[in-house]
Write an enzyme that holds these catalytic residues in place. Structure first.
Site, mmCIF file in Angstrom:
data_model
loop_
_atom_site.group_PDB
_atom_site.id
_atom_site.type_symbol
_atom_site.label_atom_id
_atom_site.label_comp_id
_atom_site.label_asym_id
_atom_site.label_seq_id
_atom_site.Cartn_x
_atom_site.Cartn_y
_atom_site.Cartn_z
ATOM 1 C CE1 TYR A 28 58.221 66.911 31.914
ATOM 2 C CE2 TYR A 28 57.685 66.023 29.778
ATOM 3 C CZ TYR A 28 58.621 66.396 30.710
ATOM 4 O OH TYR A 28 59.939 66.243 30.430
ATOM 5 C CD GLU A 29 55.090 62.789 34.657
ATOM 6 O OE1 GLU A 29 54.146 62.347 35.307
ATOM 7 O OE2 GLU A 29 55.477 62.299 33.584
#
Lengths: 593, 593
Positions: free
Chosen positions: B434-435
């Site tokens: 994620y990110e």
């Protein structure tokens, strides 16, 4: 839901183009014509894709359930097991007198990869049975063989291995399970075993537990351990089932993966057991199962890497995201498929080049087993004994990493259980642990196997690499540059590491053991490098001979070049680490961590 | 159940002995005396160990439940959240005018590691809120700030980031969520967002969604994306809650880990939204959140590695198995503890040397952010912009590997959920994704950050390494040999890789991008090598000055020597791979895989 397509073509290529099995001079191999193995693999592939793979996610989601001492396997497992049994797959390489087909182990291994890739948790029920049957075959009395083998070969009855106890895993000398001799020659077994795969379930009429225990009054430690057959139901003289034995599943473990396989706490409460092999020689008998099981686990590492890779590849081709930095490849679509991006390619090539060479490695290893067992070849036996920890440790460490890479290609979707990519990772994780954690494999390799028979087998391995290079050098500059030179360099690193261990390990064994995991990986890379060189040779020959399938062989060469250029140089790092010895590894006192 | 002990002493050491923060000349840092930071960290440590850690397994086991549109968090989460809020932890580094304490970001990061290490899923509710509040702080109107920030700083209301849609993750230009302008200046937002962490839950009175969407009639692709504030409940002029907005959680995802955090499908059905920042400049505004979030995710990688390591260390000390090959270390016991075995040591040293240098790296990065934000230092801003993908990608890839290694030390017990070691691995896995998946971080690093401002920031990094070596060389042979020489070699590898990209990437950008992940890891190793050299310098000085805690500093030096000898040489392998360019990586046509 993930797909699974059996790698039939690739397996056929390895068996026939690379290993040339029909000309290997191993008893039983002359039957293995390409048409025959192709037909077997085709059928195995069908059952893998159509029956086992669709149950993989079901098994993961439902897991096994223990109710009133009975373990319920996931929906569909029973039916699938019946199909596997009725297809004769469970006794593929077992002796005909016990109902098997006595095909070579190499064919069983090729089929095993397919079944495991499609559904590892399911295939373990059969795999454990095979291991237990092998131990009875090797060490059982005629009566024991006649009593148990026919129904274990058919998987009407399944088998287990009972080693671990709560306080002892690797160090089995600490074992507490006791065996009390009885007047009738049997024993009464009491104690608790944990992590027993397929210890209790609803897919077989009987479960034959092989249990390590200490005979009361025997020697201390590992030398007092014996192996026993403990059936769930006692077997009458006429082969019918008798009373329930004093063994029961006390609990099911909640695990990270392989949910479809029941991992049981088994309680033995004065259960009737029969000595298998000799008193106090239980470890020897158990190792018959363990060695086979270790190869089987190495195979799982590869199988899950292959399965995960297939799905990552599909996703990389279908998912549209971003543009090729050198110009759109799908200009009419909203974006290019992931596969245009170099870092996605790198990951796919990592996976592909590992899976294909890993498959060649495991099948080559299986031919060594056949050579040892069927032709009584002691050199082959010594070589596979050396390579077993490498196969187990390297293929499962790398196999796991490859499932992680495959999952990564899915981005956020890979973290969601729905995609199935998490299951490959979670299932593959166990293979680094069971049948001897990979650190123990490294210890076995460096502490025992290297020096076995005066170092004869590792020298034989080096000779084998050298001969291959010598026999094939100087015919094709590109082949020499892309394959033989890197293989030579990697093999030199392996020899240098071995030399370091000899010199520095003498002074302090910690100097060798501190580098054991690095050595295992170094060795694994050299083995896969050798496999790629052999495949490149086979594909080069095929192309030179005007094969009709040039694209397949060109792809092989390209994939091999990737491995030699990008993966094999890891040997230098492993060597550098090894040569720093134990100083920095052991510098801290335990209390200063 | 796993324990968590906050690394207070080590954090204090890094802040004061290594980074010398009180002398850094950064506004706000003069308050950060050791006594003060020690008191804050001590309190944060207590809440981590006593409140958050005990809920970690609970959250994993129970997960979140969606019923009638309401998401129920695991038992105990609400109470714990109240404790975190009432302790003032949520606004530690936020402006005082909105109820925060305006402490430097570096202190927030130090506390964040502790909270995340104790319970990542829980801490994300607060972390997402912090990110959303930062974006409003940077881009919001005064009215927006006054409306939302006070209650977001206190976490009375929480926040989210809404980027991903089913068909688009990295490539946000493909976005379909629409914003229709209204006469009153607001917008109506319609579309579906997925993977929204903390999208719906029962711990806050309101949830402030920051949502990327395209304003109808705006430019195509990424240039038409704007950012909107979409509150779950509309907020009246007097600050009271008004009507429920047209946004709802449609589903919760089943994930591999972070079960305690609700990962939501969010459906926007004509929801009222307010433009945040300028029209069509949504990506710029979003990146305020993203960059902070990326550092926060890198921190999670480190935090979970630390937490898993602590438990692996305990287990290695307690579990008796086998004997030290050089002689029993626990002769009166049935076996020696695992920690006597060299391969177990190697693994523990891998973990320890990573966690401690990773902590120094992330805290150093946080000081760069403070320098950029509080002192307006553009060079610091450029340097942290360069290092952000390295922090995110390297610390999470390595952090995950370390949780796998920690789990491995437990053997079979590590695979059983009861031990809690599987959760560390499963939770840590998301941080690689994620990110911005780590492949995207590598692309950002090589494709964008390296050349940013004419390559000024990477040159500044090299200068920084060079200056450190120059300033400290020639005073102590052992320090030069053990720390400076390996750092110099590794930095040279990094420069050679950069040079290769400059020369070969010009000819074909694929030559650079094919090595992007290797470059990110190469860079990460150099950064941790630099951290170890700095720590070795600090500890060497402390010892020379007759510190009363010699054992601590000797341990630091020994741990650093391990990293330099065993881990840093990986730079050569990464360089070797990079220098093979794109040829083997891109050799296959997509259809030939």
């Amino acid at each position: 839901m993930p797909r699974y397509t059996a790698p039939t073509k690739d397996t056929q290529y390895i068996l026939h183009d690379v290993l040339n099995i029909t000309e290997a001079g191993i008893p039983g191999y002359d039957e293995l014509e390409a048409e025959f193995t192709g037909a077997v693999l085709e059928e195995a592939g069908k059952i893998s894709s159509d029956v086992l793979a669709p149950l993989n996610a079901v098994g993961d989601r439902q897991g096994c359930v223990l109710e009133n001492g009975v373990v319920r396997t996931p929906d569909g497992f029973r039916d699938a097991f019946e199909q596997v049994k009725s297809g004769g797959w469970t006794g593929l390489d077992m002796p005909e007198e016990y109902g098997g087909q006595y095909m070579p182990y190499v064919l069983g291994t090729a089929v095993g990869e397919m079944f495991s890739g499609a559904n590892q948790a399911f295939t373990m029920y059969q795999g454990l049975t095979h291991g237990a049957a092998s131990a009875i075959l090797a060490h059982g009395s005629d009566e024991q063989k006649d009593t148990y083998l026919p129904r274990m070969v058919s998987c009407e009855w399944t088998g287990t291995m009972n080693l671990t106890e709560p306080h002892c895993g690797t160090d089995l000398g600490l074992m507490r399970t006791k065996a009390e001799p009885q007047d009738d020659g049997s024993y009464r077994i009491s104690g608790q075993k944990i992590f027993i795969s397929a210890g209790e379930h609803d897919m077989a009429g009987n479960i034959i537990h092989l249990v390590l225990a200490k005979i009361a009054g025997g020697p201390e430690g590992i030398k007092g351990v014996s192996l026993f057959i403990v059936p769930k139901f006692l077997v009458n003289g006429d082969g019918s089932l008798g009373a329930r034995n004093g063994v029961a599943c006390g609990n099911l473990e909640e695990k990270m993966g392989i949910h479809g396989n029941s991992t049981c706490v088994m309680n033995y409460d004065g259960a009737v057991g029969y000595l298998l092999g000799e008193e106090h020689k239980g470890m020897r008998a158990m190792f018959t199962m363990m060695n086979e099981a270790r190869l089987g686990v190495g195979m799982q590492g590869l199988a899950l890497a292959e399965a995960a890779y297939q799905n990552a590849l599909d996703y990389a081709r279908e998912r549209l995201q971003g543009r090729d930095v050198t110009g759109a490849k799908n200009p009419d679509g909203p974006a290019d498929p992931l596969i245009v991006h170099p870092d996605i390619r790198r990951s796919l090539m990592d996976q592909k080049s590992f899976a294909e060479a890993g498959r060649a490695f495991i099948l080559w290893g299986a031919t060594l087993i056949d050579r040892a067992h069927r032709a009584g070849d002691k050199d082959a036996d010594g070589l596979i004994s050396l390579l077993t920890p490498v196969i187990k440790g390297f293929l499962t460490d790398q196999g796991y990493d490859m499932t992680v890479q495959a999952q990564q290609i899915y981005g956020g979707h890979g973290y969601i259980e729905e995609s199935g990519m998490s299951q490959f990772t979670r299932d593959a994780r166990i293979a680094m642990i069971y049948e001897g954690a990979n650190g123990v494999q490294a210890l076995d390799l460096v502490g025992r196997k290297l020096a076995q028979d005066g170092g004869k087998h590792v020298m034989a391995f080096f000779d084998l690499v050298k001969s291959f290079i010598k026999d094939n050098a100087g015919q094709d500059d590109a082949f020499d540059r892309d394959f033989l030179d890197p293989l030579k360099a990697a093999s030199k690193d392996l020899q240098a590491a071995g030399m370091y261990f000899m010199q520095q390990g003498m002074k302090n064994p910690h100097n060798a053991l501190a580098g054991s995991t690095d050595f295992l990986h170094l060795f694994g890379h050299v083995c896969l490098g050798l496999m790629w060189a052999r495949m490149a040779k086979a594909s080069g020959d095929a192309l030179a001979n005007g094969t009709s399938d040039a694209a397949f062989h060109e792809t092989k060469l390209a994939t091999g070049r990737y491995y030699m250029a990008r993966q094999l140089p890891a040997t230098a790092l492993h060597l550098a680490r090894i040569q720093t010895g134990a100083d920095t590894v052991m510098a801290l006192d335990a209390e200063n961590f």
